[in-house]
Design an enzyme around this catalytic site. Structure first.
Site, PDB file in Angstrom:
ATOM      1  N   GLU A   1      -3.147  -3.536   1.713  1.00  0.00           N
ATOM      2  CA  GLU A   1      -2.698  -4.082   2.995  1.00  0.00           C
ATOM      3  C   GLU A   1      -3.680  -5.126   3.514  1.00  0.00           C
ATOM      4  O   GLU A   1      -4.790  -5.277   2.983  1.00  0.00           O
ATOM      5  CB  GLU A   1      -2.522  -2.931   4.002  1.00  0.00           C
ATOM      6  CG  GLU A   1      -1.427  -1.967   3.544  1.00  0.00           C
ATOM      7  CD  GLU A   1      -1.161  -0.830   4.512  1.00  0.00           C
ATOM      8  OE1 GLU A   1      -1.932  -0.664   5.482  1.00  0.00           O
ATOM      9  OE2 GLU A   1      -0.172  -0.110   4.281  1.00  0.00           O
TER      10      GLU A   1
ATOM     11  N   CYS B   1       2.606  -4.316  -2.271  1.00  0.00           N
ATOM     12  CA  CYS B   1       2.990  -2.954  -2.653  1.00  0.00           C
ATOM     13  C   CYS B   1       2.319  -2.539  -3.966  1.00  0.00           C
ATOM     14  O   CYS B   1       1.909  -3.382  -4.777  1.00  0.00           O
ATOM     15  CB  CYS B   1       4.502  -2.868  -2.835  1.00  0.00           C
ATOM     16  SG  CYS B   1       5.436  -2.886  -1.294  1.00  0.00           S
TER      17      CYS B   1
ATOM     18  N   GLU C   1       3.717  -1.268  -6.573  1.00  0.00           N
ATOM     19  CA  GLU C   1       4.498  -1.710  -7.733  1.00  0.00           C
ATOM     20  C   GLU C   1       4.123  -3.142  -8.104  1.00  0.00           C
ATOM     21  O   GLU C   1       4.007  -3.473  -9.294  1.00  0.00           O
ATOM     22  CB  GLU C   1       6.002  -1.637  -7.433  1.00  0.00           C
ATOM     23  CG  GLU C   1       6.515  -0.231  -7.162  1.00  0.00           C
ATOM     24  CD  GLU C   1       6.450   0.186  -5.696  1.00  0.00           C
ATOM     25  OE1 GLU C   1       5.535  -0.283  -4.991  1.00  0.00           O
ATOM     26  OE2 GLU C   1       7.296   0.987  -5.282  1.00  0.00           O
TER      27      GLU C   1
ATOM     28  N   CYS D   1      10.624  -0.277  -2.104  1.00  0.00           N
ATOM     29  CA  CYS D   1      11.291  -1.206  -1.179  1.00  0.00           C
ATOM     30  C   CYS D   1      12.190  -2.164  -1.950  1.00  0.00           C
ATOM     31  O   CYS D   1      12.119  -2.273  -3.185  1.00  0.00           O
ATOM     32  CB  CYS D   1      10.250  -1.971  -0.359  1.00  0.00           C
ATOM     33  SG  CYS D   1       9.448  -3.318  -1.253  1.00  0.00           S
TER      34      CYS D   1
HETATM   35  N1  THU Z   1       4.640   0.639  -0.151  1.00  0.00           N
HETATM   36  C1  THU Z   1       4.399   0.537  -1.494  1.00  0.00           C
HETATM   37  O1  THU Z   1       3.310   0.153  -1.911  1.00  0.00           O
HETATM   38  N2  THU Z   1       5.390   0.855  -2.347  1.00  0.00           N
HETATM   39  C2  THU Z   1       6.575   1.410  -1.985  1.00  0.00           C
HETATM   40  O2  THU Z   1       7.396   1.721  -2.861  1.00  0.00           O
HETATM   41  C3  THU Z   1       6.874   1.627  -0.570  1.00  0.00           C
HETATM   42  C4  THU Z   1       5.915   1.043   0.404  1.00  0.00           C
HETATM   43  C5  THU Z   1       3.542   0.349   0.771  1.00  0.00           C
HETATM   44  C6  THU Z   1       3.619  -0.932   1.550  1.00  0.00           C
HETATM   45  C7  THU Z   1       2.732  -0.616   2.731  1.00  0.00           C
HETATM   46  O3  THU Z   1       1.377  -0.862   2.371  1.00  0.00           O
HETATM   47  C8  THU Z   1       2.904   0.866   2.951  1.00  0.00           C
HETATM   48  O4  THU Z   1       3.446   1.378   1.744  1.00  0.00           O
HETATM   49  C9  THU Z   1       3.811   1.236   4.100  1.00  0.00           C
HETATM   50  O5  THU Z   1       5.002   0.519   4.040  1.00  0.00           O
END
Ligand code: THU
Length: 130
Positions: free
Chosen positions: A41, A50, A52, A83
Site C-alpha cells: 500500500e 495487490c 496478485e 478484485c
Molecule cells: N488486496 C489484495 O492484495 N488482493 C486481493 O485479492 C484483495 C485486496 C489488497 C489491496 C489492499 O491493499 C487491501 O487488500 C485492502 O483492499
C-alpha cells in the site's frame, strides 16, 4: 510446502498500514517455480498494489509468462476474493481451467478456476479486426 503455504509466508511481508488487511499470493509455473507477492500500500491510496499483481510481476521479471496454479490468502472471514482488476491480470497469464485456491488464515479453502473468476474475459480475440 503447498502453494497456500507459500502465499501465507509472503503475506507476512505485506505493507498494509492503511487497510491492515495483509494479502499473500503465489503462482506456480510449468517449470515448477513458485513466484510470490504481497500487497504494497501507499499513503497515496490508489498507488497501492495487490498481492496478485506482485506475484505476476515477479513471474514476468523472472522470464516466465504462464502459470498453472495459484493461491491467494488473507485473514478474512471467507476465502479472499481477488478484485476485478486482479482477475483480469491473472487471466492474462493463465488458461481458463487454471485453479486458484482462495484461502483464509483459519484454514478455509475455495478452489475456483480463472474462467469462473472472470466469465466473459476481454481477450485478444476481441481485437482481431484491429
Ligand atoms: N488486496 C489484495 O492484495 N488482493 C486481493 O485479492 C484483495 C485486496 C489488497 C489491496 C489492499 O491493499 C487491501 O487488500 C485492502 O483492499
Amino acid at each position: 510446502m503447498s502453494l497456500v503455504d507459500d502465499a501465507r509466508a509472503v503475506r507476512e511481508n505485506a505493507h498494509a498500514p492503511y487497510s491492515n488487511f495483509k494479502v499473500g499470493a503465489a503462482l506456480r509455473t510449468a517449470s515448477g517455480a513458485v513466484y510470490v507477492g504481497c500487497n504494497v500500500e501507499n499513503v497515496a491510496y490508489p498507488e497501492g498494489t495487490c498481492a496478485e499483481a506482485g506475484a505476476i510481476a515477479a513471474m514476468v521479471a523472472a522470464g516466465e509468462t504462464r502459470f498453472i496454479e495459484a493461491a491467494v490468502i488473507a485473514d478474512s472471514p471467507l476465502p479472499v476474493s481477488p478484485c476485478g482488476g486482479c482477475r483480469q491480470k491473472l487471466a492474462e497469464f493463465g488458461a481458463g481451467d487454471v485453479v486458484v485456491t482462495l484461502a483464509t488464515m483459519d484454514g478455509a479453502r475455495q478452489d475456483i478456476t480463472l474462467a469462473e473468476l472472470l466469465p466473459g474475459a476481454f481477450t485478444q480475440d476481441y481485437m482481431e479486426r484491429s
